[in-house]
Write an enzyme that holds these catalytic residues in place. Structure first.
Site, PDB file in Angstrom:
ATOM      1  N   LYS A 122       0.869  -1.179   0.000  1.00  0.00           N
ATOM      2  CA  LYS A 122       0.000   0.000   0.000  1.00  0.00           C
ATOM      3  C   LYS A 122       0.901   1.223   0.000  1.00  0.00           C
ATOM      4  O   LYS A 122       2.027   1.159   0.488  1.00  0.00           O
ATOM      5  CB  LYS A 122      -0.885   0.027   1.246  1.00  0.00           C
ATOM      6  CG  LYS A 122      -2.165   0.789   1.062  1.00  0.00           C
ATOM      7  CD  LYS A 122      -3.244  -0.104   0.508  1.00  0.00           C
ATOM      8  CE  LYS A 122      -4.486   0.647   0.119  1.00  0.00           C
ATOM      9  NZ  LYS A 122      -5.586  -0.298  -0.188  1.00  0.00           N
ATOM     10  N   ASP A 162      -6.884   4.084  -4.578  1.00  0.00           N
ATOM     11  CA  ASP A 162      -7.567   3.976  -3.287  1.00  0.00           C
ATOM     12  C   ASP A 162      -8.204   5.363  -3.101  1.00  0.00           C
ATOM     13  O   ASP A 162      -8.406   6.068  -4.098  1.00  0.00           O
ATOM     14  CB  ASP A 162      -6.558   3.616  -2.159  1.00  0.00           C
ATOM     15  CG  ASP A 162      -7.247   3.122  -0.889  1.00  0.00           C
ATOM     16  OD1 ASP A 162      -7.638   1.955  -0.842  1.00  0.00           O
ATOM     17  OD2 ASP A 162      -7.417   3.916   0.063  1.00  0.00           O
TER      18      ASP A 162
HETATM   19  N1  GLU Z   1      -7.288  -0.008  -2.886  1.00  0.00           N
HETATM   20  C1  GLU Z   1      -8.047  -1.179  -3.220  1.00  0.00           C
HETATM   21  C2  GLU Z   1      -8.136  -2.098  -2.017  1.00  0.00           C
HETATM   22  O1  GLU Z   1      -8.194  -1.626  -0.912  1.00  0.00           O
HETATM   23  C3  GLU Z   1      -7.580  -1.847  -4.496  1.00  0.00           C
HETATM   24  C4  GLU Z   1      -6.158  -2.269  -4.554  1.00  0.00           C
HETATM   25  C5  GLU Z   1      -5.721  -2.774  -5.931  1.00  0.00           C
HETATM   26  O2  GLU Z   1      -6.528  -2.870  -6.835  1.00  0.00           O
HETATM   27  O3  GLU Z   1      -4.534  -3.066  -6.026  1.00  0.00           O
HETATM   28  O4  GLU Z   1      -8.215  -3.302  -2.105  1.00  0.00           O
END
Ligand code: GLU
Length: 449
Positions: A122, A162
């Site tokens: 992340k 996100d």
């Molecule tokens: N931010 C999204 C999550 O919390 C998607 C992450 C992604 O697609 O890599 O899962």
């Protein structure tokens, strides 16, 4: 377990969100550790809470007035046991290392549940896209990528969106990565359809949450048809949760943003939803305008310092928190239960506080924790990676069918793990256990690395 919390809190004091995420998992997996002493011996818990790598960097950029701005950015490369680091980027003033570590930790288990080969990561920045011009956002994204590009790659680390990072930001980030590397690869997901993106990616998180809720209801021989639903948020997840709920015949009576919420007793229709999409995605306006346009709806401004959120105090059968972490506390959970809520499916990451979760579990609410319920988004990111590797694009039905299958699978995996470890219907335990076992087994196979 107390031991792991002692280690984590001593090593990283001042990271409450991270501690919260670790403590929930540590609690759930206690019986797994008791049953499998080799896990304790190999110190899997101690290893899994420590990010493999954290990158922190400065993001200087020049605003439209010619003034220099400086933001702080991070990428948490949490765990690569199952595949390249994978997880979104968040641009929001609240971003700090605690929040990103909690998100990366959650992401690791979520990605494991999808069954696709993705590790957990992340990242993001305390940059606030709200009120910025497109040019300012572009300059920020370019400066951000000017550092991040050396740490990521289609087989190393694949970021996505996100909060605060949508199609526009992914476009600017991808463009600059391509320029710096001179490579057109699937290094980011959530790309535009005509340049490597996947059909259904924008819809995937919200649709997936609703598929998951439908699966939970099916265990009680019920459907979403005719159910009144509370949805918080009005961004990507809330929009497509609302869209799929409408398709399944449910009635959605709330939506929100960080300033307040709308309550629409007649329900959000597809036409009203189209207005919300235009308002939020194109005009980048506030949800208040919904109530100005549709007179049947009321707008309630949220005041800071309230001990509960009145959005969660309406009669409803289902709740879909789709805004942000810790948006449902114990009091909110009590209000929901009192008002007849039987299903909670988390669209946002960790939107319910630990004592809020206790209220749901003690009252027989079907509680779909975020790392299971909202895994549809990253699942279709995984499918985008697959399509990029094949240099092919699947049609809508192909992607949607795969998404539905994945969500069904995750639901069953959680249900089975919860049952196996003596807490039937406890999807939180099931998700934590199944995700944990998959990741640590891979870690053990790969030795002490
Ligand atoms: N931010 C999204 C999550 O919390 C998607 C992450 C992604 O697609 O890599 O899962």
């Amino acid at each position: 377990m107390t031991e792991i919390m002692d280690i984590v809190t001593a090593r990283d004091p001042g990271q409450p969100e991270f501690h919260q995420a670790v403590s929930e998992v540590a609690e759930s997996i206690k019986p797994v550790l008791d049953k499998n002493p080799e896990y304790r011996q190999a110190k899997v818990l101690e290893r899994i809470v420590e990010p493999e790598r954290i990158i922190q960097f400065r993001v200087p950029w020049v605003d439209d007035k010619g003034e220099v701005q400086v933001n702080r950015a991070f990428r948490i490369e949490m765990n690569s046991a199952l595949g390249p680091y994978k997880g979104g980027l968040r641009f929001h003033p609240s971003v700090n290392i605690s929040i990103l570590k909690f998100l990366a930790f959650e992401q690791t288990f979520k990605n494991a549940l999808t069954t696709l080969p993705m590790g957990g990561g992340k990242g993001g920045s305390d940059f606030d896209p709200k009120g910025k011009s497109d040019n300012e956002v572009m300059r920020f994204c370019q400066s951000f990528m000017a550092e991040l590009y050396r740490h990521i790659g289609p087989n190393t680390d694949v970021p996505a969106g996100d909060i605060g990072v949508g199609a526009r930001e992914i476009g600017y980030l991808f463009g600059f990565y391509k320029k710096l590397r001179n490579e057109f690869t699937g290094v980011l997901t959530g790309k535009g359809l005509n340049w490597g993106g996947s059909l259904i990616r924008p819809e995937a998180t919200g649709y997936g949450v609703v598929y998951y809720a439908a699966e939970m209801l099916a265990t009680r021989n019920e459907t979403l048809e005719g159910k009144t639903c509370l949805v918080s948020g009005s961004g990507n997840v809330a929009q497509y949760t609302t869209e799929k709920l409408l398709e399944f015949g449910a009635k959605i009576v709330t939506l929100s943003d960080s300033n307040g919420y709308i309550y629409d007793p007649e329900g959000v229709s597809q036409e009203k939803l189209e207005f919300v999409k235009m308002l939020k995605n194109v005009r980048r306006g506030r949800i208040k305008e919904y109530a100005e346009k549709y007179s049947g709806a009321e707008y309630v401004a949220l005041e800071s310092g309230q001990d509960h959120n009145p959005l969660w105090d309406y009669q409803a059968h289902c709740a879909f928190p789709s805004a942000t972490e810790n948006e449902i506390n114990a009091l909110d959970a009590q209000n929901l239960v009192k008002n007849g809520v039987k299903v909670v499916a988390e669209g946002a990451n960790m939107p319910t506080t630990p004592d809020g979760i206790d209220v749901f579990l003690n009252n027989g609410v079907l509680f779909g924790p975020s790392k299971a319920a909202n895994a549809g988004g990253v699942s279709v990111s995984g499918l985008e990676m697959t399509q990029n590797s094949m240099r092919l694009g699947w049609n809508r039905d192909e992607v949607d069918n795969r998404l539905q299958m994945i969500m069904k699978n995750i639901h069953k995996t959680c249900l089975d793990a919860a049952e196996e470890y003596g807490t039937p219907q406890n999807y939180m335990n099931g998700a934590n256990i199944a995700g944990f076992v998959k990741v640590v087994d891979a870690m053990l196979d790969q030795g002490v690395v």
